[in-house]
Design an enzyme around this catalytic site. Structure first.
Site, PDB file in Angstrom:
ATOM      1  N   GLY A  90      -1.525   8.297   8.367  1.00  0.00           N
ATOM      2  CA  GLY A  90      -2.616   7.730   7.591  1.00  0.00           C
ATOM      3  C   GLY A  90      -1.989   6.992   6.429  1.00  0.00           C
ATOM      4  O   GLY A  90      -1.029   7.486   5.808  1.00  0.00           O
ATOM      5  N   LYS A  91      -2.476   5.804   6.138  1.00  0.00           N
ATOM      6  CA  LYS A  91      -1.840   5.006   5.094  1.00  0.00           C
ATOM      7  C   LYS A  91      -1.841   5.707   3.741  1.00  0.00           C
ATOM      8  O   LYS A  91      -0.848   5.676   3.012  1.00  0.00           O
ATOM      9  CB  LYS A  91      -2.499   3.629   4.998  1.00  0.00           C
ATOM     10  CG  LYS A  91      -2.131   2.728   6.158  1.00  0.00           C
ATOM     11  CD  LYS A  91      -2.564   1.309   5.934  1.00  0.00           C
ATOM     12  CE  LYS A  91      -1.931   0.410   6.981  1.00  0.00           C
ATOM     13  NZ  LYS A  91      -0.468   0.344   6.850  1.00  0.00           N
ATOM     14  N   GLY A 101      11.099 -10.827   4.406  1.00  0.00           N
ATOM     15  CA  GLY A 101      11.133 -10.299   3.047  1.00  0.00           C
ATOM     16  C   GLY A 101       9.765 -10.194   2.416  1.00  0.00           C
ATOM     17  O   GLY A 101       8.770  -9.878   3.084  1.00  0.00           O
ATOM     18  N   ALA A 132      -1.937   8.959   3.148  1.00  0.00           N
ATOM     19  CA  ALA A 132      -1.001  10.079   3.212  1.00  0.00           C
ATOM     20  C   ALA A 132       0.438   9.590   3.188  1.00  0.00           C
ATOM     21  O   ALA A 132       1.283  10.130   2.462  1.00  0.00           O
ATOM     22  CB  ALA A 132      -1.261  10.896   4.472  1.00  0.00           C
ATOM     23  N   ASP A 144      12.537   1.608  14.175  1.00  0.00           N
ATOM     24  CA  ASP A 144      11.098   1.838  14.269  1.00  0.00           C
ATOM     25  C   ASP A 144      10.430   1.318  13.006  1.00  0.00           C
ATOM     26  O   ASP A 144      10.648   1.858  11.919  1.00  0.00           O
ATOM     27  CB  ASP A 144      10.826   3.342  14.440  1.00  0.00           C
ATOM     28  CG  ASP A 144       9.336   3.660  14.527  1.00  0.00           C
ATOM     29  OD1 ASP A 144       8.523   2.722  14.581  1.00  0.00           O
ATOM     30  OD2 ASP A 144       8.994   4.856  14.533  1.00  0.00           O
ATOM     31  N   LEU A 191       6.372  -9.772   4.321  1.00  0.00           N
ATOM     32  CA  LEU A 191       6.553 -10.691   5.430  1.00  0.00           C
ATOM     33  C   LEU A 191       7.512 -10.153   6.484  1.00  0.00           C
ATOM     34  O   LEU A 191       8.109 -10.927   7.240  1.00  0.00           O
ATOM     35  CB  LEU A 191       7.070 -12.041   4.903  1.00  0.00           C
ATOM     36  CG  LEU A 191       6.119 -12.791   3.960  1.00  0.00           C
ATOM     37  CD1 LEU A 191       6.838 -13.945   3.278  1.00  0.00           C
ATOM     38  CD2 LEU A 191       4.901 -13.291   4.719  1.00  0.00           C
ATOM     39  N   GLY A 192       7.680  -8.840   6.560  1.00  0.00           N
ATOM     40  CA  GLY A 192       8.532  -8.248   7.578  1.00  0.00           C
ATOM     41  C   GLY A 192       9.970  -8.718   7.461  1.00  0.00           C
ATOM     42  O   GLY A 192      10.608  -8.570   6.414  1.00  0.00           O
ATOM     43  N   ASP A 229       3.936   1.177   4.391  1.00  0.00           N
ATOM     44  CA  ASP A 229       3.563   2.304   3.525  1.00  0.00           C
ATOM     45  C   ASP A 229       4.725   2.733   2.641  1.00  0.00           C
ATOM     46  O   ASP A 229       4.526   3.126   1.484  1.00  0.00           O
ATOM     47  CB  ASP A 229       3.089   3.478   4.382  1.00  0.00           C
ATOM     48  CG  ASP A 229       1.813   3.155   5.145  1.00  0.00           C
ATOM     49  OD1 ASP A 229       1.039   2.304   4.662  1.00  0.00           O
ATOM     50  OD2 ASP A 229       1.598   3.744   6.222  1.00  0.00           O
TER      51      ASP A 229
END
Length: 303
Positions: A34-35, A220, A37, A241, A216-217, A247
């Site tokens: 959960g974001k 950056g 958490a 992963d 932006l993954g 988060d």
């Protein structure tokens, strides 16, 4: 932290399945997520004093999540129980190239109400930073931000999953931190280039937030406010992963802001923590402790 709690059900697969296809997975893992958490645990691992405002089902998943909060020394005074809904769950598929897809079944998270936020008023007003997402009812997040604004508490909104947002919520947002998909949905703009990303961020900025931090993954982070734009390049790692990287970014950003770092320094550090998190399988279990985080930041000249 006013937000969601879920159980992650993670399957490792060779590739993401096509419509109607059955694949044989190579591994399975049950994790807490959960974001809300995840971001709370990330902050706690870095040494922050975290109070969680959330709602769980009265079931075995809820019992496990409550125990997980306590294990990380997160204040559970305002962890409420829903008598009718199940706890939230999130089935996740992760392929061999570190791509993933996630389905969230909110359950008790949708029972977290504005009244629950008001019950937690004392904790919200005592915070250095209030963090919220959109995996609970928007009106609950809005009420939490109203309370925070009344006490001049800094607000950090992670608009995930993206949905139509009331203008009042964005006006009450000090820092809005979407990813590429979320800002495209919020603005209707493509972010294929950094120039397009900046235009989208400025459009969102025009709706009320003081600052937009666009993750932006592999490209950056883009930090945009009314004065300037800064691109923070990615830190190259061996990604295993990506689940939970956003988060990790938001949770660590909140900590560094609460510690008084200038926002640009906080973003640089959070960007590094997110990169470190993708080198391990899982979500919360992939988040570094303060000792691990500091060692990585020193390695990259950030402290």
């Amino acid at each position: 932290m006013v937000g969601s709690s879920n159980i992650d059900l993670i399957a490792q697969v060779p590739r993401l399945p096509k419509l109607g296809e059955t694949l044989i997975g190579s591994a399975f893992h049950v994790g807490y997520g959960g974001k809300g958490a995840n971001q709370a645990v990330m902050a706690a691992k870095l040494g922050a004093e975290v109070t969680m405002v959330t709602k769980l089902g009265r079931d075995v998943f809820g019992e496990g999540m409550l125990g997980n909060y306590r294990e990380h020394e997160i204040d559970t005074t305002y962890v409420f129980l829903d008598e009718t809904r199940s706890s939230g769950v999130a089935p996740i598929l992760v392929d061999d190239h570190a791509h993933n897809c996630v389905v969230v079944v909110p359950g008790a998270n949708m029972g977290l109400s504005p009244a629950d936020a008001r019950t937690a008023r004392t904790a919200i007003l005592a915070a250095d930073v209030l963090v919220c997402q959109l995996e609970v009812p928007v009106e609950t997040t809005l009420e939490a931000f109203r309370i925070a604004r009344s006490g001049n508490v800094r607000t950090l909104l992670n608009p995930a999953p993206a949905t139509r947002l009331p203008d009042e919520l964005l006006v009450l947002t000090d820092i809005c931190a979407p990813n590429e998909t979320e800002i495209e949905l919020l603005t209707g703009r493509s972010v294929r280039t950094l120039q397009e990303a900046e235009r989208a961020a400025r459009q969102l900025l025009g709706r009320g937030p003081k600052t937009v931090i666009l993750t932006l993954g592999e490209r950056g982070v883009l930090l945009v406010d009314h004065e300037a734009t800064q691109h923070v390049p990615p830190i190259k790692v061996n990604a295993v992963d990506p689940t939970g990287a956003g988060d990790a970014f938001v949770g660590s950003l909140a900590v560094y802001l609460a510690e008084g770092l200038p926002i640009r320094d906080a973003v640089h550090r959070a960007n590094a923590i997110a990169a470190l998190s993708v080198t391990r399988i899982g979500t919360e279990v992939s988040f570094p402790t303060r000792v691990q985080a500091d060692a990585f930041l020193k390695q990259h000249g950030l402290i």
